[in-house]
Design an enzyme around this catalytic site. Structure first.
Site, short mmCIF file in Angstrom:
data_model
loop_
_atom_site.label_atom_id
_atom_site.label_comp_id
_atom_site.label_asym_id
_atom_site.label_seq_id
_atom_site.Cartn_x
_atom_site.Cartn_y
_atom_site.Cartn_z
CE LYS A 230 23.41 -138.79 -1.31
NZ LYS A 230 22.65 -137.60 -1.65
CG ASP A 249 19.55 -141.33 -0.96
OD1 ASP A 249 19.14 -142.52 -0.86
OD2 ASP A 249 19.37 -140.64 -1.98
#
Length: 322
Positions: A230, A249
């Site tokens: 991420k 996320d």
């Protein structure tokens, strides 16, 4: 100090959604004066939103080759930061035609720009972002600047500092100092990653990442201490010009599961396979600027989340009064 002007419709650039959406952590909104104060490119700026233009002031700068009165050079810097060479209204139209959810979201979240950030600041800011909320991330970033950056200027009683050069964060005692400043486990990630970047060539290493294909650049970033998929995608998207990168996320997973990939609903964790599937879905839907397009959906979902949080807080207050 006089204001300078850049002709730009509010449909092409919305300061509030762009500067308050979790991309950069060095902008603050002054409600009294209806202006934004922030730091980028070793320069302190004030910005104001108008229907057909953006006003700006350069409060102070460490850019030696620029005179603070050199409005042409600073205008070019600001246009580059907001990527104003790109016709966003045209892209919004294309994305709306491909996706009904985007068409709805863009009514309120028009003019959301992907900032062209400096890779060093972007990388270390997002190491700070792990398991964290925006106000605390902003506090950590300011601590990095105050302790390791260079002083730019003082205005309205506030002293502003540049983001530190990576060499200053690579020094061995940085970890212990940052632990004292409540960075926790992130202190080790910051110092170790900085040391790796210096060893690999610093600015030259970042330039190479921009020249690579997106997935190759992402893999290189993940060789750094504390950089997972991420955070690597955030860096690729926000400072390395890989606009097809899509950070996944909790919010992004929920958007995908509820609206596009129903078979992913109810999962407790986002697996590597799910992460890739979500990213590939949006890349197929939106094309080579999928990360930018999805940022608009993210802003809309984040706003909804914040509103729900506000409602929850209000109801809790009412219960306590009873």
């Amino acid at each position: 100090m006089s204001w300078n002007k850049i002709i730009c419709s509010h449909k092409e650039l919305q300061l509030f959604g762009t500067l308050n959406g979790g991309q950069s952590f060095r902008w603050n909104y002054d409600k009294i004066n209806d202006e934004w104060v922030g730091v980028f490119s070793r320069t302190v700026w004030k910005l104001k939103q108008n229907d057909d233009h953006i006003q700006y002031q350069v409060i102070g700068s460490l850019i030696k080759e620029f005179d603070t009165k050199d409005s042409i050079s600073y205008e070019k810097l600001l246009k580059d930061y907001f990527r104003l060479d790109l016709n966003l209204v045209k892209y919004y139209k294309e994305w709306s035609e491909k996706d009904e959810l985007f068409q709805t979201a863009c009514q309120q979240f028009y003019g959301i720009r992907m900032l062209r950030q400096e890779p060093v600041e972007n990388l270390f800011s997002f190491i700070c972002s792990q398991n964290n909320h925006i106000s605390r991330i902003s506090s950590m970033v300011e601590k990095l600047c105050t302790h390791y950056g260079d002083e730019i200027c003082t205005t309205d009683g506030v002293t502003y500092f540049s983001f530190p050069q990576v060499e200053k964060l690579a020094v061995c005692d940085v970890e212990s100092k940052l632990r004292q400043l409540s960075f926790g486990y992130r202190a080790k990630f910051i110092q170790k990653s900085a040391a790796q970047i210096v060893e690999w060539g610093g600015e030259r290493w970042f330039n190479n990442l921009q020249d690579m294909k997106y997935k190759d650049a992402k893999q290189e970033l993940m060789k750094l201490h504390g950089i997972g998929p991420k955070v690597a995608d955030c860096i690729c998207l926000m400072s390395l010009n890989h606009l097809d990168a899509l950070p996944v996320d909790t919010h992004v997973y929920q958007i995908a599961a509820q609206n596009y990939l129903p078979h992913l609903r109810g999962k407790k964790n986002v697996t590597d396979k799910m992460y890739t599937e979500i990213g590939d879905h949006f890349r197929k839907l939106y094309g080579d600027m999928a990360g930018w397009a999805h940022t608009v959906l993210f802003c809309a979902d984040l706003k909804k989340f914040q509103q729900n949080d506000d409602i929850k807080c209000e109801s809790q207050k009412k219960r306590r009064k009873k």
